[in-house]
Design an enzyme around this catalytic site. Structure first.
Site, PDB file in Angstrom:
ATOM      1  N   ASP A  15      -3.147  43.798  65.922  1.00  0.00           N
ATOM      2  CA  ASP A  15      -3.444  42.696  65.002  1.00  0.00           C
ATOM      3  C   ASP A  15      -2.108  42.231  64.442  1.00  0.00           C
ATOM      4  O   ASP A  15      -1.538  42.867  63.560  1.00  0.00           O
ATOM      5  CB  ASP A  15      -4.378  43.186  63.888  1.00  0.00           C
ATOM      6  CG  ASP A  15      -4.610  42.124  62.809  1.00  0.00           C
ATOM      7  OD1 ASP A  15      -4.070  41.005  62.937  1.00  0.00           O
ATOM      8  OD2 ASP A  15      -5.334  42.423  61.842  1.00  0.00           O
ATOM      9  N   TYR A  75     -20.425  19.209  66.275  1.00  0.00           N
ATOM     10  CA  TYR A  75     -20.942  20.530  66.656  1.00  0.00           C
ATOM     11  C   TYR A  75     -20.577  20.834  68.097  1.00  0.00           C
ATOM     12  O   TYR A  75     -20.886  20.048  68.988  1.00  0.00           O
ATOM     13  CB  TYR A  75     -22.466  20.582  66.497  1.00  0.00           C
ATOM     14  CG  TYR A  75     -22.856  21.544  65.407  1.00  0.00           C
ATOM     15  CD1 TYR A  75     -22.619  22.911  65.577  1.00  0.00           C
ATOM     16  CD2 TYR A  75     -23.394  21.110  64.210  1.00  0.00           C
ATOM     17  CE1 TYR A  75     -22.927  23.804  64.578  1.00  0.00           C
ATOM     18  CE2 TYR A  75     -23.701  22.002  63.205  1.00  0.00           C
ATOM     19  CZ  TYR A  75     -23.467  23.361  63.395  1.00  0.00           C
ATOM     20  OH  TYR A  75     -23.762  24.237  62.397  1.00  0.00           O
ATOM     21  N   GLU A  99     -20.994  24.200  69.756  1.00  0.00           N
ATOM     22  CA  GLU A  99     -21.340  25.582  70.112  1.00  0.00           C
ATOM     23  C   GLU A  99     -21.201  25.784  71.612  1.00  0.00           C
ATOM     24  O   GLU A  99     -21.610  24.945  72.413  1.00  0.00           O
ATOM     25  CB  GLU A  99     -22.774  25.895  69.668  1.00  0.00           C
ATOM     26  CG  GLU A  99     -22.854  26.157  68.177  1.00  0.00           C
ATOM     27  CD  GLU A  99     -24.271  26.474  67.712  1.00  0.00           C
ATOM     28  OE1 GLU A  99     -25.214  26.312  68.506  1.00  0.00           O
ATOM     29  OE2 GLU A  99     -24.408  26.869  66.550  1.00  0.00           O
ATOM     30  N   LYS A 125      -0.287  31.962  59.102  1.00  0.00           N
ATOM     31  CA  LYS A 125       0.798  32.691  58.448  1.00  0.00           C
ATOM     32  C   LYS A 125       2.121  32.260  59.082  1.00  0.00           C
ATOM     33  O   LYS A 125       2.468  31.091  59.000  1.00  0.00           O
ATOM     34  CB  LYS A 125       0.513  34.189  58.491  1.00  0.00           C
ATOM     35  CG  LYS A 125      -0.779  34.522  57.725  1.00  0.00           C
ATOM     36  CD  LYS A 125      -1.148  35.987  57.711  1.00  0.00           C
ATOM     37  CE  LYS A 125      -2.503  36.178  57.021  1.00  0.00           C
ATOM     38  NZ  LYS A 125      -2.980  37.559  57.079  1.00  0.00           N
ATOM     39  N   ARG A 185      -5.708  27.392  58.703  1.00  0.00           N
ATOM     40  CA  ARG A 185      -6.344  28.697  58.532  1.00  0.00           C
ATOM     41  C   ARG A 185      -7.303  28.929  59.697  1.00  0.00           C
ATOM     42  O   ARG A 185      -8.238  28.155  59.905  1.00  0.00           O
ATOM     43  CB  ARG A 185      -7.132  28.751  57.220  1.00  0.00           C
ATOM     44  CG  ARG A 185      -6.366  28.329  56.004  1.00  0.00           C
ATOM     45  CD  ARG A 185      -7.053  28.771  54.739  1.00  0.00           C
ATOM     46  NE  ARG A 185      -6.710  30.154  54.476  1.00  0.00           N
ATOM     47  CZ  ARG A 185      -5.556  30.537  53.929  1.00  0.00           C
ATOM     48  NH1 ARG A 185      -4.658  29.659  53.558  1.00  0.00           N
ATOM     49  NH2 ARG A 185      -5.313  31.817  53.739  1.00  0.00           N
TER      50      ARG A 185
END
Ligand SMILES: *Cc1c(COP(=O)(O)O)cnc(C)c1O
Length: 419
Positions: free
Chosen positions: A202, A55, A57, A232, A238
């Site tokens: 984008d 974790y 954060e 991509k 991803r």
């Protein structure tokens, strides 16, 4: 076989057999969906690493949990590499994918009901650019520019300017998911400056092509914010990144965390760092150029066989084929026919499409994955012939079977990275 894989095979044969099936599918046929790629073995290693246990954060040096010496190293590395590669001042590498990456930008600058200018979905814009079915499309007021047949399917900047002056959007968004041309970012910037709007690009599809120098970089035209997916043409895991000028860094970071997300996926961020490192090498620039030259070679072949392409060709890694006009079949039938010959594409709505999205008038074809696999112009020409042959003979099972064997024969000479 490595030890973790052996354990999976033994302890969960159901999941393992699906994995093996997918590996075989990826090996046997060729991937021509423009948003897909075959990632690096090093990325697969990082994704399956113990970074997934952590974790983290917050941001490097300012976390809400202890034990961050290595996660900080990883995230700093990813941020530095992203800034160097895209020539920008700040990078946030935490977005969990492309959709939350765009949401984080909208939510950072817009209030409900605020106008934002983006490309019409049926003309190449993305779902996250305000599709009526998306939550963002309901929250904000997306005003849409289109392409025009009388301009050879290009954007009409006269229209973009008129819409901008009338709607006064807070953000002018340049970006597409199905448009086979490069953008004129200077024109967008000029219009945005007239109304004091933030410029956002984008570049999810073309992030790798920009990083490799094959297409224009919006930051070179003074853009404020650039978002890109990392899976991509960048060939990473991803994920998503928001890149921006320093003056927006704090607003963007707060919008991603704690505004929109909780703990970042550190295994993904490690993998992003790896992909960005690879993209800094000269070979990646060659890769990006080859994605474009391969797309041109495929376009030439298809056109020479009588196929009709939206805008008549390509400047980037993708082609949009009008399958109704070319072969008298809709995009769903075209996609299914090509699936039968081990060529994976996707059905695609074309500008002013009279047909609905599930059986639209075209398909989208792209080169990033095939180029990764080592395909060059000769192989693209062979693929082009097979595509035309298969679509013309879509009812001839024997012909499709023969083409499938030929495609698989070709693919067997080009290993998938990591397999
Ligand atoms: C793919 C894509 C996205 C969304 O990415 P996901 O990871 O699928 O959420 C956003 N914008 C554009 C232009 C894209 O092509």
């Amino acid at each position: 076989m490595d030890r973790n894989r052996e354990r999976l095979a033994q302890n969960d044969p159901d999941v393992f057999s699906a994995l093996v099936g997918e590996e075989d599918r990826q090996r046997r046929g060729i991937e021509l969906i423009p948003s897909e790629n075959y990632t690096y073995p090093e990325v697969l290693a990082a994704l399956g690493s113990v970074f997934t246990n952590k974790y983290s954060e917050g941001y490097p040096g300012r976390r809400y949990y202890g034990g961050q010496e290595f996660t900080d190293q990883i995230e700093n590395l990813a941020r530095e590499r992203a800034c160097a590669l895209f020539r920008c001042e700040h990078a946030n590498v935490q977005p969990l994918s492309g959709s939350p990456m765009n949401q984080a930008v909208y939510l950072a600058f817009l209030k409900p009901g605020d106008p934002i200018l983006s490309m019409d979905l049926s003309h190449g814009g993305h779902l996250t650019h305000g599709a009526p079915v998306s939550h963002m499309g309901k929250i904000f007021n997306f005003v849409r520019y289109r392409t025009h047949p009388e301009e050879e399917g290009r954007i009409d900047f006269g229209e973009v300017r008129e819409l901008a002056l009338a709607a006064r959007p807070k953000i002018v968004l340049a970006g597409y998911t199905s448009y086979p041309r490069d953008y004129d970012y200077a024109e967008f910037k000029k219009i945005a400056d007239e109304i004091d709007a933030i410029t956002m690009a984008d570049v999810s599809h073309i992030g790798g092509l920009i990083a490799g120098g094959a297409l224009r970089n919006p930051f070179d035209y003074g853009f404020d914010i650039v978002t890109t997916t990392t899976h991509k043409s960048l060939r990473g895991p991803r994920g998503g990144m928001v890149l921006c000028k320093k003056k927006f860094a704090k607003t963007i970071d707060q919008s991603v965390f704690p505004g929109l997300q909780g703990g970042p996926h550190m295994n993904t961020i490690a993998a992003i760092a790896i992909a960005l490192g690879k993209a800094q090498a000269p070979e990646f620039s060659e890769y990006a150029m080859t994605c474009v030259s391969n797309a041109r070679a495929l376009a030439r072949t298809l056109i020479s066989q009588g196929a009709s392409l939206v805008t008549g060709g390509t400047d980037n890694h993708m082609l949009v084929l009008d399958s109704v006009q070319s072969f008298g079949i809709n995009g769903r039938v075209a996609e299914e026919t090509l699936d039968q010959v081990a060529i994976t594409t996707n059905k695609q709505i074309i500008p002013d499409d009279p047909n609905p999205p599930l059986r639209p008038s075209g398909i989208r074809i792209g080169t990033p994955a095939a180029t990764t696999r080592g395909f060059r112009e000769v192989e693209m020409e062979r693929l082009g012939h097979w595509i035309v042959e298969a679509l013309a003979a879509h009812q001839d099972a024997a012909a499709l079977e023969r083409i499938r064997r030929e495609v698989e024969q070709l693919c067997s000479g080009f290993p998938v990275p990591g397999l």
